[in-house]
Design a protein around this motif. Structure first.
Motif, PDB file in Angstrom:
ATOM      1  N   LEU A 152     -79.184 -32.404  70.824  1.00  0.00           N
ATOM      2  CA  LEU A 152     -78.935 -33.732  70.265  1.00  0.00           C
ATOM      3  C   LEU A 152     -77.515 -33.724  69.701  1.00  0.00           C
ATOM      4  O   LEU A 152     -77.282 -33.259  68.591  1.00  0.00           O
ATOM      5  CB  LEU A 152     -79.960 -34.049  69.172  1.00  0.00           C
ATOM      6  N   VAL A 153     -76.567 -34.233  70.470  1.00  0.00           N
ATOM      7  CA  VAL A 153     -75.148 -34.086  70.139  1.00  0.00           C
ATOM      8  C   VAL A 153     -74.781 -34.875  68.891  1.00  0.00           C
ATOM      9  O   VAL A 153     -74.101 -34.354  68.007  1.00  0.00           O
ATOM     10  CB  VAL A 153     -74.265 -34.516  71.332  1.00  0.00           C
ATOM     11  N   LYS A 154     -75.221 -36.113  68.777  1.00  0.00           N
ATOM     12  CA  LYS A 154     -74.843 -36.945  67.628  1.00  0.00           C
ATOM     13  C   LYS A 154     -75.357 -36.383  66.314  1.00  0.00           C
ATOM     14  O   LYS A 154     -74.690 -36.475  65.290  1.00  0.00           O
ATOM     15  CB  LYS A 154     -75.353 -38.374  67.817  1.00  0.00           C
ATOM     16  N   GLU A 155     -76.548 -35.791  66.333  1.00  0.00           N
ATOM     17  CA  GLU A 155     -77.134 -35.222  65.109  1.00  0.00           C
ATOM     18  C   GLU A 155     -76.710 -33.780  64.885  1.00  0.00           C
ATOM     19  O   GLU A 155     -77.075 -33.184  63.879  1.00  0.00           O
ATOM     20  CB  GLU A 155     -78.659 -35.296  65.159  1.00  0.00           C
ATOM     21  N   GLN A 156     -75.992 -33.172  65.829  1.00  0.00           N
ATOM     22  CA  GLN A 156     -75.572 -31.764  65.791  1.00  0.00           C
ATOM     23  C   GLN A 156     -76.774 -30.841  65.663  1.00  0.00           C
ATOM     24  O   GLN A 156     -76.781 -29.883  64.908  1.00  0.00           O
ATOM     25  CB  GLN A 156     -74.592 -31.508  64.643  1.00  0.00           C
TER      26      GLN A 156
ATOM     27  N   GLN B 193     -95.561 -29.591  67.318  1.00  0.00           N
ATOM     28  CA  GLN B 193     -94.418 -29.776  68.199  1.00  0.00           C
ATOM     29  C   GLN B 193     -93.157 -29.249  67.538  1.00  0.00           C
ATOM     30  O   GLN B 193     -93.124 -29.034  66.333  1.00  0.00           O
ATOM     31  CB  GLN B 193     -94.254 -31.245  68.585  1.00  0.00           C
ATOM     32  N   GLU B 194     -92.122 -29.036  68.362  1.00  0.00           N
ATOM     33  CA  GLU B 194     -90.856 -28.512  67.861  1.00  0.00           C
ATOM     34  C   GLU B 194     -90.047 -29.621  67.198  1.00  0.00           C
ATOM     35  O   GLU B 194     -89.982 -30.735  67.718  1.00  0.00           O
ATOM     36  CB  GLU B 194     -90.008 -27.919  68.999  1.00  0.00           C
ATOM     37  N   ALA B 195     -89.432 -29.293  66.071  1.00  0.00           N
ATOM     38  CA  ALA B 195     -88.519 -30.214  65.407  1.00  0.00           C
ATOM     39  C   ALA B 195     -87.095 -29.707  65.635  1.00  0.00           C
ATOM     40  O   ALA B 195     -86.886 -28.516  65.890  1.00  0.00           O
ATOM     41  CB  ALA B 195     -88.832 -30.272  63.912  1.00  0.00           C
ATOM     42  N   PRO B 196     -86.107 -30.587  65.555  1.00  0.00           N
ATOM     43  CA  PRO B 196     -84.720 -30.155  65.767  1.00  0.00           C
ATOM     44  C   PRO B 196     -84.254 -29.173  64.697  1.00  0.00           C
ATOM     45  O   PRO B 196     -84.668 -29.252  63.541  1.00  0.00           O
ATOM     46  CB  PRO B 196     -83.916 -31.452  65.681  1.00  0.00           C
ATOM     47  N   ILE B 197     -83.386 -28.248  65.098  1.00  0.00           N
ATOM     48  CA  ILE B 197     -82.784 -27.265  64.196  1.00  0.00           C
ATOM     49  C   ILE B 197     -81.272 -27.416  64.315  1.00  0.00           C
ATOM     50  O   ILE B 197     -80.762 -27.734  65.401  1.00  0.00           O
ATOM     51  CB  ILE B 197     -83.256 -25.830  64.533  1.00  0.00           C
ATOM     52  N   HIS B 198     -80.552 -27.226  63.223  1.00  0.00           N
ATOM     53  CA  HIS B 198     -79.102 -27.424  63.252  1.00  0.00           C
ATOM     54  C   HIS B 198     -78.440 -26.406  64.180  1.00  0.00           C
ATOM     55  O   HIS B 198     -78.846 -25.248  64.242  1.00  0.00           O
ATOM     56  CB  HIS B 198     -78.510 -27.332  61.844  1.00  0.00           C
TER      57      HIS B 198
END
Length: 115
Positions: free
Chosen positions: A39-43, A71-76
């Motif tokens: 997710l490029v915008k959220e880095q 489910q998987e959540a985004p990680i920085h």
């Protein structure tokens, strides 16, 4: 817009967070995980089996019972490190141009090209 050296289907190691200390088969470094989406915008990146969260869902065609889904959540992106394809260790990444002018990613530790 930011550009990242980590892309979809790359193998990465988690550097910080709850999933950082999971040891792999070699015992020295944690097991690498596959990047599912960046997710490029959220880095941030969604990594397979990392940062699992429970989500409540209503019954639908996809999940007729509804209930709680893991489910998987985004990680920085800064908490991830690319895996060297030769040694399986975490490595930094360099961008170099080939003779025909194409850009390729190179692992700093081994000098190996990252596919």
């Amino acid at each position: 817009m930011n550009k990242f050296k980590i892309k979809k289907n790359d193998m990465v190691l988690v550097l910080s967070g709850n999933d950082k200390d999971v040891k792999g088969s070699n015992g020295k470094y944690p097991a690498p995980h596959k990047v599912l989406k960046v997710l490029v915008k959220e880095q941030r990146a969604i990594v397979e089996g990392v940062n699992m969260v429970s989500k409540s869902t209503k019954p639908s065609a996809k999940h007729p019972q509804g209930g709680i889904i893991k489910q998987e959540a985004p990680i920085h992106i800064s908490n991830l490190s690319l895996v060297d394809p030769k040694s399986g260790e975490p490595t930094r990444v360099a961008i170099k141009r080939t003779e025909d002018g194409k850009k390729v990613r190179i692992a700093k530790k081994s000098g190996e090209e990252i596919k």
